[in-house]
Design an enzyme around this catalytic site. Structure first.
Site, PDB file in Angstrom:
ATOM      1  N   GLU A 176       0.820  -1.217   0.000  1.00  0.00           N
ATOM      2  CA  GLU A 176       0.000   0.000   0.000  1.00  0.00           C
ATOM      3  C   GLU A 176       0.849   1.259   0.000  1.00  0.00           C
ATOM      4  OE1 GLU A 176      -2.820  -0.466   3.264  1.00  0.00           O
ATOM      5  OE2 GLU A 176      -4.158  -1.568   1.951  1.00  0.00           O
ATOM      6  N   GLU A 378      -5.646  -8.210  -1.235  1.00  0.00           N
ATOM      7  CA  GLU A 378      -6.299  -8.010   0.063  1.00  0.00           C
ATOM      8  C   GLU A 378      -7.744  -7.665  -0.204  1.00  0.00           C
ATOM      9  OE1 GLU A 378      -4.789  -5.370   3.081  1.00  0.00           O
ATOM     10  OE2 GLU A 378      -2.730  -5.805   2.506  1.00  0.00           O
TER      11      GLU A 378
HETATM   12  C1  BG6 Z   1      -4.611  -2.817   4.659  1.00  0.00           C
HETATM   13  C2  BG6 Z   1      -3.258  -3.257   5.143  1.00  0.00           C
HETATM   14  O1  BG6 Z   1      -4.683  -1.444   4.815  1.00  0.00           O
HETATM   15  O2  BG6 Z   1      -5.743  -3.224   5.315  1.00  0.00           O
HETATM   16  C3  BG6 Z   1      -3.269  -4.349   6.191  1.00  0.00           C
HETATM   17  O3  BG6 Z   1      -2.395  -3.610   4.110  1.00  0.00           O
HETATM   18  C4  BG6 Z   1      -4.474  -4.151   7.096  1.00  0.00           C
HETATM   19  O4  BG6 Z   1      -2.039  -4.343   6.856  1.00  0.00           O
HETATM   20  C5  BG6 Z   1      -5.729  -4.269   6.268  1.00  0.00           C
HETATM   21  O5  BG6 Z   1      -4.505  -5.035   8.171  1.00  0.00           O
HETATM   22  C6  BG6 Z   1      -7.017  -4.198   7.049  1.00  0.00           C
HETATM   23  O6  BG6 Z   1      -7.026  -3.091   7.867  1.00  0.00           O
HETATM   24  P1  BG6 Z   1      -7.297  -3.208   9.414  1.00  0.00           P
HETATM   25  O7  BG6 Z   1      -7.054  -1.886   9.941  1.00  0.00           O
HETATM   26  O8  BG6 Z   1      -8.712  -3.646   9.533  1.00  0.00           O
HETATM   27  O9  BG6 Z   1      -6.353  -4.236   9.917  1.00  0.00           O
END
Ligand code: BG6
Length: 479
Positions: A176, A378
């Site tokens: 990211e 993701e």
């Molecule tokens: C992304 C990141 O922003 O979202 C992860 O690459 C992160 O590291 C994921 O865990 C989900 O966000 P969060 O804050 O719910 O863990």
């Protein structure tokens, strides 16, 4: 519905800082994530310069992959994973970032992990830097604000390419990277800590430093791509962008223009550089408006052009709306500034707006723009789970994933070249934004709470069995 192509990379995604634990074992040094206390939606995580006795630091143990990797990989294999996205902790290899020689114990740990994955035919997809740079580099150089970081990162990346040549086929240079376009990205993404900043959600910001830091990351990424291609010509290197798409809230052209600007500056700025090898045409105006004077060295333009990525990967969780009208309600998501609520969408318990159709729009837009293979690395739903007589029923998670898989298959029919899909936190891990364990994404439950108490036993959720079926049928059986 067209089938996902043969060899489609189904799997799951994690990051060392949120999953691995073993923060001070095996010669590992302290990372920026190790200096983040726990928090929740109403209490921000704190960034502390020392480890304070009265605070809890959830990334220290995380989900303890360090001691459970064999068991976890066997569970991933049972689900049928073809690929597993993980990251290497920079501080396990170079504890302060500046050692002359890498830490052999750290290198060996990842050798063991890759060998275990190979036993089951699972390809690792490795992020080189995922929110976990050495804290020592924050203290000494204010992180990526300094160009010194380019050499240190390149040394680290080259060490990995040489050591794992033939074992790792897919690399991502920075997780990211466009988080550096937000003030939230100062610390976690760029290792920049200004003034007396302590509140993670309200960091002292210096836009000049942030954009300069991003430039250094672009140079480092491009040099790493080139190095990887030289060391292992069979390996592929991708960029990784947090796609945080927004829609114009109204058809008022003012909102449409504002939204276009928002999309360019937040979602496209970094990918444009990493895919096309040069800054996009809107950059100069953006820098002027922000008062940024980018310092470039002779040769930087060639470096960027020679280090274009092979594929484009991204995270996708939510969308928002953009309007110039301040009276419109904002979402409660704490990640994106000025994100307005979309009346057509539902949201998660953390205020993230759920939008599967937006994923199809995003895939189409990205493929139109770049025409290189895409990968969703993701995606997922952070939710509260409850254990009832040893079982975890999570229909909400299945529904979220199902709708996003449908959207991907539609996008493939629209003509998109999609390589794979690794839903986030395939096993429960610590949340990056809040530091909670209660915000669970996994198909595998980890018995640990927000204070790190629990047996750390692994349990299969309903979504585990459902996802196994999805993979077995190559995305055909998603009901
Ligand atoms: C992304 C990141 O922003 O979202 C992860 O690459 C992160 O590291 C994921 O865990 C989900 O966000 P969060 O804050 O719910 O863990």
């Amino acid at each position: 519905m067209m089938a996902f192509k043969d060899g489609f990379l189904w799997g799951g995604a994690t990051a060392a800082n949120q999953y691995e634990g073993g923060w001070n074992e095996g010669g590992k040094g302290e990372s920026v994530a190790d200096h983040l206390s726990s928090g929740n939606v109403s209490h921000p995580r704190l960034i502390t310069k020392t480890i304070e006795d009265d605070l809890y630091y959830p990334n220290h143990i995380a989900s303890d992959f360090f001691h459970h990797y064999k068991e976890d990989i066997a569970l991933f294999a049972e689900m049928g994973f073809k690929v597993f996205r993980m990251s290497i902790a920079w501080t396990r290899i170079f504890p302060t970032g500046e050692e002359l020689e890498p830490n052999e114990e750290g290198l060996k740990f990842y050798d063991d992990v890759f060998d275990e994955l190979k036993k089951y035919g699972i390809e690792p997809l490795v992020t080189i830097s995922h929110y976990e740079m050495p804290f020592a580099l924050t203290e000494k150089y204010n992180g990526w604000a300094s160009r010194k970081l380019v050499d240190l990162y390149l040394k680290y990346a080259t060490t990995l390419f040489e050591r794992y040549k033939g074992k790792v086929k897919y690399w991502l240079t920075f997780n990211e990277i466009n988080c550096g376009c937000l003030s939230l990205g100062n610390y976690m993404s760029l290792g920049i800590l200004n003034g007396q900043t302590r509140d993670f959600t309200n960091q002292e910001d210096d836009v000049q430093l942030r954009y300069q830091g991003l430039h250094h990351q672009f140079i480092a990424s491009a040099l790493a791509v080139e190095a990887c291609h030289n060391i292992d010509p069979d390996a592929k290197v991708g960029c990784m962008i947090a796609m945080m798409p927004s829609y114009a809230y109204t058809c008022n052209p003012i909102d449409v223009l504002g939204n276009q600007k928002n999309m360019r500056t937040l979602n496209y700025y970094c990918g444009d550089v990493q895919v096309r090898g040069k800054y996009p045409s809107f950059s100069k105006r953006l820098w002027n408006e922000l008062g940024v004077e980018l310092e470039m060295q002779p040769g930087d333009e060639e470096i960027l052009m020679n280090g274009k990525v092979d594929f484009f990967s991204f995270s996708y969780y939510q969308t928002s709306c953009f309007t110039e009208d301040d009276s419109v309600d904002s979402t409660s998501a704490n990640l994106i500034a000025n994100a307005k609520r979309n009346p057509y969408l539902k949201e998660s318990a953390w205020g993230w707006q759920i939008d599967p159709n937006g994923l199809r729009v995003t895939l189409n837009e990205l493929y139109d723009r770049y025409e290189i293979p895409l990968m969703v690395v993701e995606n997922g739903l952070g939710a509260y789970d409850t254990v009832e007589s040893g079982q975890i029923h999570d229909p909400y998670r299945i529904e979220y994933l199902r709708e996003h898989i449908k959207a991907m298959s539609e996008a493939i029919d629209d003509g998109v070249d999609l390589m794979g899909y690794t839903p986030w936190g395939c096993i429960d891990i610590v949340s990056a934004s809040t530091g909670e364990m209660a915000k669970r994404y996994g198909m595998i439950y980890v018995d640990s709470n927000d204070n790190g108490e629990g047996s750390f036993a692994r349990m299969k959720k309903d979504s585990f069995y459902w996802y196994k079926k999805v993979i077995e049928s190559n995305g055909k059986d998603i009901d």
